[in-house]
Write a protein that holds these residues in place. Structure first.
Motif, short mmCIF file in Angstrom:
data_model
loop_
_atom_site.label_atom_id
_atom_site.label_comp_id
_atom_site.label_asym_id
_atom_site.label_seq_id
_atom_site.Cartn_x
_atom_site.Cartn_y
_atom_site.Cartn_z
N VAL A 95 43.51 37.51 46.81
CA VAL A 95 44.55 37.13 45.75
C VAL A 95 44.36 35.86 45.03
CG1 VAL A 95 47.03 36.73 45.84
CG2 VAL A 95 46.35 38.13 47.52
N VAL A 96 44.64 35.79 43.73
CA VAL A 96 44.51 34.87 42.73
C VAL A 96 45.95 34.50 42.36
CG1 VAL A 96 43.38 33.67 40.87
CG2 VAL A 96 42.08 35.34 42.50
N GLY A 97 46.17 33.26 42.56
CA GLY A 97 47.65 32.76 41.80
C GLY A 97 48.75 33.23 42.88
N GLU A 98 50.11 32.86 42.11
CA GLU A 98 51.17 33.03 43.27
C GLU A 98 51.62 34.50 43.38
OE1 GLU A 98 53.18 32.22 39.30
OE2 GLU A 98 51.22 32.10 39.86
N VAL A 99 52.30 34.86 44.51
CA VAL A 99 52.58 36.08 44.81
C VAL A 99 54.17 36.09 44.90
CG1 VAL A 99 52.31 37.93 46.42
CG2 VAL A 99 50.53 36.54 45.95
N PRO A 100 54.70 36.83 44.15
CA PRO A 100 54.37 37.58 42.86
C PRO A 100 54.12 36.74 42.01
CG PRO A 100 56.87 37.93 42.99
CD PRO A 100 56.38 37.04 44.41
N ARG A 101 53.41 37.02 40.71
CA ARG A 101 53.00 36.14 39.61
C ARG A 101 54.33 35.85 38.81
NH1 ARG A 101 50.59 32.47 37.25
NH2 ARG A 101 49.46 32.79 35.38
N THR A 102 54.49 34.53 38.43
CA THR A 102 55.74 34.22 37.59
C THR A 102 55.35 33.37 36.37
OG1 THR A 102 56.25 32.44 39.26
CG2 THR A 102 57.48 34.46 39.42
N GLY A 103 54.19 33.05 36.59
CA GLY A 103 53.57 32.42 35.07
C GLY A 103 53.21 31.08 35.46
N ASP A 104 53.21 30.63 36.70
CA ASP A 104 52.68 29.16 37.03
C ASP A 104 51.46 28.87 36.47
OD1 ASP A 104 54.96 28.26 38.17
OD2 ASP A 104 54.14 28.74 40.25
N PRO A 105 50.99 28.00 35.87
CA PRO A 105 49.57 27.93 35.16
C PRO A 105 48.58 27.90 36.30
CG PRO A 105 51.06 25.78 34.51
CD PRO A 105 51.78 26.69 35.53
N VAL A 106 47.58 28.95 36.14
CA VAL A 106 46.49 29.00 37.10
C VAL A 106 45.38 29.44 36.21
CG1 VAL A 106 45.58 30.66 39.00
CG2 VAL A 106 48.03 30.22 38.69
N PRO A 107 44.36 28.19 36.09
CA PRO A 107 43.19 28.12 35.00
C PRO A 107 42.29 29.47 35.45
CG PRO A 107 43.51 25.99 35.81
CD PRO A 107 44.50 26.68 36.71
N GLU A 108 42.16 29.95 36.67
CA GLU A 108 41.34 31.13 36.87
C GLU A 108 41.78 32.44 36.47
OE1 GLU A 108 39.41 31.52 41.03
OE2 GLU A 108 41.11 30.49 41.25
N LEU A 109 43.11 32.31 35.95
CA LEU A 109 43.71 33.70 35.48
C LEU A 109 43.85 33.65 34.07
CD1 LEU A 109 46.65 34.29 37.92
CD2 LEU A 109 44.41 35.53 37.88
N GLU A 110 43.60 32.49 33.35
CA GLU A 110 43.80 32.77 31.99
C GLU A 110 42.89 33.84 31.22
OE1 GLU A 110 43.04 28.55 30.45
OE2 GLU A 110 44.75 27.66 31.55
N GLY A 111 41.68 33.73 31.31
CA GLY A 111 40.79 34.73 31.18
C GLY A 111 41.10 36.20 31.30
N PRO A 112 41.25 36.60 32.60
CA PRO A 112 41.60 37.79 32.96
C PRO A 112 43.04 38.18 32.55
CG PRO A 112 40.94 36.78 34.86
CD PRO A 112 40.86 35.69 33.49
N GLU A 113 44.11 37.41 32.34
CA GLU A 113 45.48 37.72 31.88
C GLU A 113 45.32 38.08 30.47
OE1 GLU A 113 48.68 36.19 34.82
OE2 GLU A 113 48.17 34.80 33.37
N GLN A 114 44.52 37.23 29.63
CA GLN A 114 44.47 37.54 28.43
C GLN A 114 43.78 38.76 28.03
OE1 GLN A 114 46.46 35.57 25.93
NE2 GLN A 114 46.20 37.42 24.89
N LEU A 115 42.54 38.92 28.73
CA LEU A 115 41.83 40.17 28.42
C LEU A 115 42.72 41.31 28.69
CD1 LEU A 115 39.28 41.45 27.91
CD2 LEU A 115 38.46 41.23 30.28
N PHE A 116 43.60 41.31 29.86
CA PHE A 116 44.22 42.35 30.23
C PHE A 116 45.45 42.70 29.12
CE2 PHE A 116 47.99 44.43 32.61
CZ PHE A 116 47.12 45.20 33.54
N ALA A 117 46.10 41.60 28.74
CA ALA A 117 47.39 41.55 27.61
C ALA A 117 46.57 42.19 26.35
CB ALA A 117 47.82 40.32 27.47
N ASP A 118 45.41 41.71 25.92
CA ASP A 118 44.84 42.26 24.64
C ASP A 118 44.55 43.83 24.93
OD1 ASP A 118 44.88 39.63 23.81
OD2 ASP A 118 42.67 39.43 24.01
N ARG A 119 44.11 44.23 25.88
CA ARG A 119 43.80 45.72 26.30
C ARG A 119 45.05 46.52 26.42
NH1 ARG A 119 39.25 46.92 30.78
NH2 ARG A 119 38.43 48.53 29.63
N TYR A 120 46.16 46.03 27.04
CA TYR A 120 47.30 47.01 27.17
C TYR A 120 48.43 46.56 26.71
CZ TYR A 120 43.79 48.25 30.90
OH TYR A 120 42.58 48.63 31.72
#
Length: 151
Positions: A95-120
């Motif tokens: 697990v990476v980040g808070e559970v459930p994810r609410t948007g707290d800053p998590v540097p590790e998630l910046e790349g994957p979240e943006q890639l996911f958002a761009d894709r879907y």
């Protein structure tokens, strides 16, 4: 990471695996629960040598993975026999980040979240308070590309 033993003649190179996972949109995630295996389709992001999955935290998949983090994931494509290709990734999710994810800053998630958002989602990152992120750094990758079979 374990090396692929069988089918090396039709295995994808590391570059081909990266390109394939960057272009395909759906994976199938297999978990193990108290009643046996459970497979579900998910969207994903391939980023930094890891497969990033977002899962509803009130799901059988999430419960299975919290109990036993071992997972197998398949991404495949093709219709005709000589077009079939795919990748199977095995390992343990974390697990990476808070559970459930609410948007707290998590540097590790910046790349994957943006890639996911761009894709879907047209580039907009959404945090619905129902999902959380899982990272799979594969212990083993098996790939196949039947287009490499001799004519």
């Amino acid at each position: 990471m374990q090396e692929q033993r069988r089918g090396r003649r039709i295995a994808m190179t590391a570059e081909e695996v990266d390109a394939f996972l960057a272009e395909e949109r759906t994976c199938r995630v297999a978990t193990v629960g108290p009643d046996g295996p459970h497979a579900t389709p998910l969207w994903f992001a391939w980023h930094g040598g890891a497969l990033w999955l977002t899962s509803v935290v009130r799901s059988r998949r999430w419960a299975d993975l919290r109990r036993d983090p071992r997972v197998a994931v398949v991404v495949d494509a093709g219709q005709a026999y000589d077009e079939l290709r795919g990748v199977e990734l095995r390992g343990r999710v974390e697990v990476v980040g808070e559970v459930p994810r609410t948007g707290d800053p998590v540097p590790e998630l910046e790349g994957p979240e943006q890639l996911f958002a761009d894709r879907y989602t047209g580039g907009a990152v959404h945090h619905d308070g129902r999902h959380a992120w899982l990272r799979l750094v594969p212990e083993k990758i098996t790939s196949w590309d039947f287009r490499k079979l001799p004519g």
